[in-house]
Design a protein around this motif. Structure first.
Motif, short mmCIF file in Angstrom:
data_model
loop_
_atom_site.label_atom_id
_atom_site.label_comp_id
_atom_site.label_asym_id
_atom_site.label_seq_id
_atom_site.Cartn_x
_atom_site.Cartn_y
_atom_site.Cartn_z
N ASP A 1 0.82 -1.21 0.00
CA ASP A 1 0.00 0.00 0.00
C ASP A 1 0.86 1.26 0.00
O ASP A 1 0.36 2.36 0.29
CB ASP A 1 -0.93 0.02 1.22
N ASP A 2 2.15 1.09 -0.31
CA ASP A 2 3.10 2.21 -0.37
C ASP A 2 3.25 2.89 0.98
O ASP A 2 3.50 4.09 1.07
CB ASP A 2 2.67 3.23 -1.43
N GLN A 3 3.12 2.11 2.06
CA GLN A 3 3.26 2.62 3.42
C GLN A 3 4.59 2.14 4.01
O GLN A 3 5.04 1.03 3.76
CB GLN A 3 2.11 2.13 4.30
N TYR A 4 5.16 3.00 4.81
CA TYR A 4 6.45 2.74 5.45
C TYR A 4 6.32 1.65 6.51
O TYR A 4 5.42 1.69 7.34
CB TYR A 4 6.92 4.05 6.10
N PHE A 5 7.22 0.66 6.46
CA PHE A 5 7.24 -0.36 7.51
C PHE A 5 8.64 -0.48 8.11
O PHE A 5 9.63 -0.11 7.48
CB PHE A 5 6.75 -1.72 7.00
N MET A 6 8.69 -0.98 9.35
CA MET A 6 9.95 -1.23 10.04
C MET A 6 9.98 -2.69 10.47
O MET A 6 8.96 -3.24 10.88
CB MET A 6 10.10 -0.32 11.26
N LYS A 7 11.14 -3.31 10.39
CA LYS A 7 11.32 -4.71 10.78
C LYS A 7 12.35 -4.80 11.90
O LYS A 7 13.08 -3.84 12.19
CB LYS A 7 11.78 -5.54 9.58
N ALA A 8 12.46 -5.97 12.49
CA ALA A 8 13.47 -6.19 13.52
C ALA A 8 14.86 -5.98 12.95
O ALA A 8 15.17 -6.41 11.84
CB ALA A 8 13.34 -7.60 14.08
N CYS A 9 15.69 -5.29 13.70
CA CYS A 9 17.06 -5.00 13.29
C CYS A 9 17.84 -6.30 13.08
O CYS A 9 17.87 -7.16 13.98
CB CYS A 9 17.72 -4.15 14.36
N PRO A 10 18.49 -6.48 11.92
CA PRO A 10 19.23 -7.72 11.67
C PRO A 10 20.66 -7.71 12.22
O PRO A 10 21.36 -8.72 12.12
CB PRO A 10 19.25 -7.79 10.14
N ALA A 11 21.09 -6.58 12.78
CA ALA A 11 22.47 -6.50 13.29
C ALA A 11 22.65 -7.43 14.48
O ALA A 11 21.71 -7.72 15.23
CB ALA A 11 22.80 -5.07 13.68
N ARG A 12 23.87 -7.88 14.65
CA ARG A 12 24.24 -8.70 15.80
C ARG A 12 25.41 -8.04 16.52
O ARG A 12 26.00 -7.07 16.03
CB ARG A 12 24.62 -10.12 15.36
N GLU A 13 25.74 -8.55 17.67
CA GLU A 13 26.85 -7.99 18.44
C GLU A 13 28.11 -7.91 17.57
O GLU A 13 28.51 -8.90 16.96
CB GLU A 13 27.11 -8.87 19.66
N GLY A 14 28.69 -6.72 17.50
CA GLY A 14 29.92 -6.53 16.74
C GLY A 14 29.75 -6.01 15.33
O GLY A 14 30.73 -5.69 14.66
N ASP A 15 28.52 -5.93 14.84
CA ASP A 15 28.32 -5.33 13.51
C ASP A 15 28.65 -3.84 13.56
O ASP A 15 28.52 -3.19 14.61
CB ASP A 15 26.88 -5.54 13.04
N TYR A 16 29.04 -3.28 12.41
CA TYR A 16 29.42 -1.87 12.40
C TYR A 16 29.22 -1.24 11.02
O TYR A 16 29.12 -1.92 10.00
CB TYR A 16 30.87 -1.67 12.86
N LEU A 17 29.17 0.08 11.05
CA LEU A 17 29.14 0.92 9.86
C LEU A 17 30.24 1.95 10.00
O LEU A 17 30.36 2.58 11.06
CB LEU A 17 27.78 1.61 9.74
N GLU A 18 31.06 2.12 8.95
CA GLU A 18 32.16 3.08 9.00
C GLU A 18 31.96 4.18 7.96
O GLU A 18 31.62 3.91 6.81
CB GLU A 18 33.50 2.40 8.75
N LEU A 19 32.20 5.43 8.41
CA LEU A 19 32.10 6.59 7.54
C LEU A 19 33.41 7.37 7.56
O LEU A 19 34.01 7.56 8.64
CB LEU A 19 30.97 7.52 7.98
N PHE A 20 33.82 7.82 6.40
CA PHE A 20 34.99 8.68 6.26
C PHE A 20 34.51 10.13 6.24
O PHE A 20 33.68 10.50 5.41
CB PHE A 20 35.74 8.35 4.98
N ALA A 21 35.03 10.95 7.16
CA ALA A 21 34.62 12.35 7.26
C ALA A 21 35.29 13.16 6.15
O ALA A 21 36.52 13.31 6.15
CB ALA A 21 34.97 12.92 8.62
N GLU A 22 34.50 13.69 5.24
CA GLU A 22 35.03 14.48 4.14
C GLU A 22 35.32 15.92 4.57
O GLU A 22 36.17 16.59 3.99
CB GLU A 22 34.04 14.49 2.97
N ILE A 23 34.60 16.39 5.60
CA ILE A 23 34.80 17.72 6.17
C ILE A 23 34.76 17.58 7.69
O ILE A 23 34.39 16.52 8.21
CB ILE A 23 33.72 18.72 5.70
N ASP A 24 35.15 18.62 8.41
CA ASP A 24 35.06 18.60 9.86
C ASP A 24 33.59 18.48 10.27
O ASP A 24 32.76 19.29 9.85
CB ASP A 24 35.64 19.88 10.46
#
Length: 293
Positions: free
Chosen positions: A193-216
């Motif tokens: 129905d084109d409606q926003y849904f949320m599901k259980a987070c699939p991350a587990r202990e130790g998962d990560y996301l890394e970002l490189f800062a292009e500016i301060d």
């Protein structure tokens, strides 16, 4: 169904056409030094600085947990993360080699994702599951006490919006500076129905996301009071998800100088900012020049 091409197409050599070899090389653990480490407690928020040329890692320390991220240019908070334009230029769910873009009149990459342990989520590592869910969401925004009052008739002071408000106050910012977020570790999509849904987070202990800062950067993160989103927050089945909440770890790394040879922080958009007008209007080019951009 035929695959419709994206509306926003990069030309070769544009800022969207990034050097993947360069960014992949920034993930070498032997070529970095940790300079800051902190923990964002459950149902709370924290803010911290990341200098340009450094790496930010967000980690699920003890189990699945979603978080809401805001970014500002450290020296000019009018320039801040623009979720909707990032959704158009990149994707509705971001991962490795996607960039997080700033608002007008600056419009430049604030950070580039360089590593994501959930990049292989979904069916056969496709990034999408059997119900259309994907991770690291730009479709929705932060939960807030205003919509909660609208839906439930009750007040709750530790929604992500409120957590971010408290986090940035020591840095001279206010509620008016909090903006649409990157929902890290959050699995979402659109239903039939084109409606926003949320599901259980699939991350587990130790998962990560890394970002490189292009500016301060000044960064802020809320540890969502919904925890891993495995229980309903609103509606007839709503319940308190406190038992599903876990902290999120924050680490900042300085990279070996040799990895950054030839790299420079991106400059703001060179558009002069006249918008077809002539007369006593704001000259954005001059303002940016005076600010040293």
């Amino acid at each position: 169904m035929a695959k419709v091409p994206a509306a926003y197409q990069a030309t070769r050599g544009s800022v969207l056409d990034i050097d993947r070899d360069f960014y992949a090389g920034l993930t070498d653990p032997a070529a970095r030094t940790r300079v800051e480490s902190l923990v964002v407690p459950i149902r709370d928020g924290r803010a911290w600085k990341v200098p340009a040329g450094h790496v930010l890692r967000l980690s699920t320390l003890e189990g699945p947990q979603v978080g809401d991220v805001n970014l500002w240019h450290l020296h000019n908070p009018r320039e801040r993360f623009w979720a909707s334009r990032t959704r158009q230029l990149q994707r509705a769910h971001v991962s490795t080699f996607d960039r997080l873009w700033s608002t007008l009149p600056y419009l430049r990459p604030m950070a580039t994702i360089i590593d994501d342990t959930l990049a292989g989520y979904g069916i056969d590592g496709s990034g999408v599951d059997e119900e259309g869910g994907r991770v690291h969401d730009l479709l929705g925004t932060r939960c807030d006490p205003y919509v909660n009052r609208l839906l439930t008739g009750e007040d709750f002071d530790h929604h992500c919006h409120s957590n971010l408000v408290r986090a940035v106050l020591p840095h001279g910012l206010t509620e008016f500076d909090v903006h649409d977020v990157l929902n890290v570790f959050q699995c979402t999509g659109l239903n039939d129905d084109d409606q926003y849904f949320m599901k259980a987070c699939p991350a587990r202990e130790g998962d990560y996301l890394e970002l490189f800062a292009e500016i301060d950067l000044l960064c802020a993160l809320s540890c969502c009071p919904g925890g891993d989103l495995s229980v309903d927050l609103w509606g007839p089945k709503a319940q308190d998800p406190l038992a599903t909440c876990h902290p999120i770890g924050v680490e900042v790394f300085r990279l070996d100088a040799r990895l950054l040879e030839g790299w420079r922080p991106p400059v703001p958009s060179p558009y002069a900012g006249w918008h077809g007008l002539r007369g006593p209007v704001i000259d954005w080019a001059e303002e940016k020049r005076q600010r040293g951009f």
